[in-house]
Design a protein around this motif. Structure first.
Motif, PDB file in Angstrom:
ATOM      1  N   PRO A   1     -10.965  32.902 -23.385  1.00 51.68           N
ATOM      2  CA  PRO A   1     -10.988  34.359 -23.459  1.00 51.68           C
ATOM      3  C   PRO A   1     -10.066  34.978 -22.425  1.00 51.68           C
ATOM      4  CG  PRO A   1     -12.996  33.522 -22.440  1.00 51.68           C
ATOM      5  CD  PRO A   1     -12.260  32.338 -22.973  1.00 51.68           C
ATOM      6  N   GLN A   2      -9.581  36.170 -22.718  1.00 48.57           N
ATOM      7  CA  GLN A   2      -8.680  36.866 -21.807  1.00 48.57           C
ATOM      8  C   GLN A   2      -9.363  37.180 -20.488  1.00 48.57           C
ATOM      9  OE1 GLN A   2      -5.326  38.164 -21.863  1.00 48.57           O
ATOM     10  NE2 GLN A   2      -5.224  36.424 -23.253  1.00 48.57           N
ATOM     11  N   ARG A   3     -10.649  37.456 -20.513  1.00 52.73           N
ATOM     12  CA  ARG A   3     -11.349  37.800 -19.279  1.00 52.73           C
ATOM     13  C   ARG A   3     -12.550  36.884 -19.098  1.00 52.73           C
ATOM     14  NH1 ARG A   3     -11.736  41.991 -15.707  1.00 52.73           N
ATOM     15  NH2 ARG A   3     -13.748  42.273 -14.700  1.00 52.73           N
ATOM     16  N   ALA A   4     -12.558  36.169 -17.987  1.00 50.78           N
ATOM     17  CA  ALA A   4     -13.713  35.340 -17.656  1.00 50.78           C
ATOM     18  C   ALA A   4     -14.712  36.190 -16.897  1.00 50.78           C
ATOM     19  CB  ALA A   4     -13.284  34.155 -16.792  1.00 50.78           C
ATOM     20  N   VAL A   5     -15.972  36.137 -17.342  1.00 56.51           N
ATOM     21  CA  VAL A   5     -17.012  36.896 -16.663  1.00 56.51           C
ATOM     22  C   VAL A   5     -17.475  36.080 -15.461  1.00 56.51           C
ATOM     23  CG1 VAL A   5     -19.279  37.940 -16.875  1.00 56.51           C
ATOM     24  CG2 VAL A   5     -17.707  37.957 -18.819  1.00 56.51           C
TER      25      VAL A   5
ATOM     26  N   LEU B   1     -13.775  29.406  -2.479  1.00 55.93           N
ATOM     27  CA  LEU B   1     -14.727  29.907  -1.495  1.00 55.93           C
ATOM     28  C   LEU B   1     -16.162  29.448  -1.740  1.00 55.93           C
ATOM     29  CD1 LEU B   1     -13.267  33.503  -1.224  1.00 55.93           C
ATOM     30  CD2 LEU B   1     -13.485  31.908   0.692  1.00 55.93           C
ATOM     31  N   THR B   2     -16.486  29.085  -2.957  1.00 55.37           N
ATOM     32  CA  THR B   2     -17.887  28.791  -3.270  1.00 55.37           C
ATOM     33  C   THR B   2     -18.170  27.357  -3.699  1.00 55.37           C
ATOM     34  OG1 THR B   2     -17.606  29.483  -5.590  1.00 55.37           O
ATOM     35  CG2 THR B   2     -18.270  31.181  -4.002  1.00 55.37           C
ATOM     36  N   THR B   3     -17.149  26.595  -4.019  1.00 44.09           N
ATOM     37  CA  THR B   3     -17.363  25.233  -4.512  1.00 44.09           C
ATOM     38  C   THR B   3     -17.535  24.264  -3.357  1.00 44.09           C
ATOM     39  OG1 THR B   3     -15.996  25.712  -6.452  1.00 44.09           O
ATOM     40  CG2 THR B   3     -16.421  23.385  -5.948  1.00 44.09           C
ATOM     41  N   PRO B   4     -18.639  23.546  -3.300  1.00 44.98           N
ATOM     42  CA  PRO B   4     -18.817  22.559  -2.237  1.00 44.98           C
ATOM     43  C   PRO B   4     -18.015  21.299  -2.541  1.00 44.98           C
ATOM     44  CG  PRO B   4     -20.704  22.517  -3.697  1.00 44.98           C
ATOM     45  CD  PRO B   4     -19.813  23.630  -4.192  1.00 44.98           C
ATOM     46  N   GLY B   5     -17.658  20.572  -1.484  1.00 46.89           N
ATOM     47  CA  GLY B   5     -16.970  19.310  -1.688  1.00 46.89           C
ATOM     48  C   GLY B   5     -15.565  19.496  -2.213  1.00 46.89           C
ATOM     49  N   LYS B   6     -15.117  18.539  -3.012  1.00 47.45           N
ATOM     50  CA  LYS B   6     -13.760  18.578  -3.539  1.00 47.45           C
ATOM     51  C   LYS B   6     -13.610  19.717  -4.530  1.00 47.45           C
ATOM     52  CE  LYS B   6     -10.114  15.524  -5.180  1.00 47.45           C
ATOM     53  NZ  LYS B   6      -9.761  14.140  -5.555  1.00 47.45           N
TER      54      LYS B   6
ATOM     55  N   MET C   1     -14.565  23.740  -9.866  1.00 48.81           N
ATOM     56  CA  MET C   1     -14.603  25.176  -9.574  1.00 48.81           C
ATOM     57  C   MET C   1     -15.090  25.956 -10.781  1.00 48.81           C
ATOM     58  SD  MET C   1     -11.422  26.069  -7.013  1.00 48.81           S
ATOM     59  CE  MET C   1     -10.087  25.484  -8.051  1.00 48.81           C
ATOM     60  N   ALA C   2     -14.612  25.583 -11.963  1.00 49.43           N
ATOM     61  CA  ALA C   2     -15.049  26.277 -13.173  1.00 49.43           C
ATOM     62  C   ALA C   2     -16.530  26.069 -13.426  1.00 49.43           C
ATOM     63  CB  ALA C   2     -14.227  25.783 -14.366  1.00 49.43           C
ATOM     64  N   LYS C   3     -17.017  24.872 -13.129  1.00 48.87           N
ATOM     65  CA  LYS C   3     -18.434  24.580 -13.335  1.00 48.87           C
ATOM     66  C   LYS C   3     -19.308  25.376 -12.382  1.00 48.87           C
ATOM     67  CE  LYS C   3     -21.693  20.693 -13.145  1.00 48.87           C
ATOM     68  NZ  LYS C   3     -21.813  19.226 -12.905  1.00 48.87           N
ATOM     69  N   VAL C   4     -18.931  25.417 -11.102  1.00 48.41           N
ATOM     70  CA  VAL C   4     -19.728  26.128 -10.105  1.00 48.41           C
ATOM     71  C   VAL C   4     -19.741  27.624 -10.378  1.00 48.41           C
ATOM     72  CG1 VAL C   4     -19.790  26.774  -7.655  1.00 48.41           C
ATOM     73  CG2 VAL C   4     -19.495  24.379  -8.307  1.00 48.41           C
ATOM     74  N   ALA C   5     -18.608  28.154 -10.840  1.00 47.71           N
ATOM     75  CA  ALA C   5     -18.524  29.596 -11.106  1.00 47.71           C
ATOM     76  C   ALA C   5     -19.089  29.978 -12.470  1.00 47.71           C
ATOM     77  CB  ALA C   5     -17.073  30.055 -11.011  1.00 47.71           C
ATOM     78  N   TRP C   6     -19.625  29.001 -13.225  1.00 46.01           N
ATOM     79  CA  TRP C   6     -20.204  29.248 -14.545  1.00 46.01           C
ATOM     80  C   TRP C   6     -19.189  29.898 -15.499  1.00 46.01           C
ATOM     81  CZ3 TRP C   6     -24.731  32.208 -11.897  1.00 46.01           C
ATOM     82  CH2 TRP C   6     -25.506  31.306 -11.170  1.00 46.01           C
ATOM     83  N   LEU C   7     -17.964  29.433 -15.439  1.00 46.19           N
ATOM     84  CA  LEU C   7     -16.938  29.973 -16.331  1.00 46.19           C
ATOM     85  C   LEU C   7     -17.099  29.363 -17.719  1.00 46.19           C
ATOM     86  CD1 LEU C   7     -13.821  29.979 -13.980  1.00 46.19           C
ATOM     87  CD2 LEU C   7     -15.331  31.879 -14.570  1.00 46.19           C
ATOM     88  N   PRO C   8     -16.577  30.035 -18.744  1.00 45.81           N
ATOM     89  CA  PRO C   8     -16.742  29.551 -20.119  1.00 45.81           C
ATOM     90  C   PRO C   8     -15.950  28.278 -20.384  1.00 45.81           C
ATOM     91  CG  PRO C   8     -15.244  31.417 -20.058  1.00 45.81           C
ATOM     92  CD  PRO C   8     -15.817  31.303 -18.688  1.00 45.81           C
TER      93      PRO C   8
END
Length: 401
Positions: free
Chosen positions: A4-8, A50-55, A61-68
């Motif tokens: 999507p054009q915009r990730a929530v 800024l929010t992903t722990p570890g590597k 990063m996408a998983k931690v930020a709950w991106l689609p």
């Protein structure tokens, strides 16, 4: 699946690591990006760092930020393939850092990223004395603005060896610009300072480089002198110097013996006759250190001007017997008080501690792409994340190395 054009982007799940005003910071630093989706992915990438722990891989990063679904691929595309210019973002970071750190100096840090294979841009085999072995790695050089309490990265350069620069196939695949050539580390440092000087954000800040950066001090000092920039450069004990005698008013230019001697031998033979005793904190205790200072010249430093016309100051730190080896520095700051110069000598250790912080907590080592622009994009984003954290939470000073 189409991205999507915009990730929530949700509120981050790690308390204190990221706040709602990150979007304002991202817009301030990356608002020049021409497309809306680029600015949104810049925000997502910063939020991930800024929010992903570890590597901090793009998938994590996408998983931690709950991106689609598909967001990890889009983040990788934004960093590695999207053709955006990183120089404007770095200019914004430099201006913010300069405003935050009045009275700063310029310092340099290096980072080594181990890699497998030969396809990651700039990767080459390099002997690393600290590790005692040869490592297949990328070598990045960072320029920092550094005060007595903070050090902030503002520019980056990637070392490229002759094998890489002479291979047109690899250059094309990694999108290495035609202007990039194999250069020694001192030339990279000089180029970094030239780029910052062109922005006119730093004023007459001296460059302070210690032995960890392994630059050729003779060449770097000569070119900085031609640019009328002040410096403090650590040199090896066997650095050749030509003694120069004191004139009636400060440091003069009357040549001493024509035969170069090592910095260590020069000081042992009485080059610095009147020691300056200071206290240096070491292991929680303050130890007395003798500091010697004397005018010297660097032989054969530049074809542009005879070495006899440039007189620098050699500073030697002599630690108590058996504690630490002596350290030697060459500086253009001949008219500064010794204690002022000594305060500058401590700043590179803060930069190295911050570099470690960047590697451990801001994903500096975690770029998985292979392209030259991608490497610079990632280093820019890591620097932006570090500056944002500094602005938001103040300087949580890393322990000096």
């Amino acid at each position: 699946m189409a991205v999507p054009q915009r990730a929530v982007l949700p509120q981050p799940r790690f308390a204190g690591d990221c706040t709602p005003d990150l979007s304002g910071f991202t817009e301030d630093v990356f608002g020049y990006l021409p497309r809306v989706d680029q600015r949104r992915w810049a925000d997502a990438y910063l939020r991930g760092l800024l929010t992903t722990p570890g590597k901090k891989t793009v998938s994590q990063m996408a998983k931690v930020a709950w991106l689609p679904p598909g967001a990890a691929q889009a983040l990788q595309q934004f960093i590695s393939a999207s053709p955006w210019d990183w120089s404007a973002a770095r200019e914004s970071l430099a201006r913010k850092a300069a405003a935050r750190l009045p009275g700063h100096s310029l310092t340099v840090g290096t980072t080594l990223v181990e890699k497998r294979g030969e396809h990651s841009v700039g990767v080459h085999k390099r002997f690393v004395p600290e590790a005692g072995r040869t490592i297949n790695c990328q070598v990045g050089i960072g320029l920092f603005l550094t005060s007595e309490s903070e050090s902030i990265p503002v520019e980056w350069s990637l070392l490229m060896d002759e094998a890489w620069c002479g291979d047109e196939v690899r250059r094309r695949r990694a999108r290495v610009p035609d202007t990039v050539r194999a250069e020694p580390s001192w030339a990279h440092v000089l180029d970094l300072t030239d780029r910052l000087a062109a922005l006119k954000v730093s004023g007459p800040a001296p460059l302070v480089v210690d032995r960890h950066c392994a630059v050729d001090a003779t060449h770097l000092a000569a070119h900085l002198h031609l640019r009328e920039r002040d410096f403090v450069l650590e040199v090896r004990p066997d650095q050749p110097v030509l003694p120069a005698l004191h004139a009636a008013s400060g440091i003069g230019t009357r040549p001493g013996p024509a035969r170069p001697v090592s910095a260590q031998q020069f000081m042992r033979e009485g080059g610095g006759r009147h020691p300056y005793v200071v206290g240096v904190e070491q292991g929680g205790r303050t130890r007395r250190v003798q500091v010697y200072s004397a005018p010297v010249r660097l032989p054969g430093s530049s074809p542009a001007a005879p070495s006899t016309q440039r007189v620098h100051r050699l500073i030697a730190e002599q630690f108590p017997a058996g504690r630490r080896p002596a350290r030697f520095w060459i500086t253009s700051l001949g008219d500064r008080r010794t204690d002022e110069v000594l305060s500058l000598l401590r700043r590179p250790s803060l930069t190295h501690a911050v570099m470690q912080h960047l590697e451990d907590d801001f994903g500096l080592l975690d770029f998985e792409g292979r392209s030259f622009p991608g490497w610079h994009h990632h280093m820019t984003m890591s620097s932006a994340a570090y500056l944002y954290r500094s602005f938001r939470h103040g300087a949580r000073r890393p322990a000096r190395l």
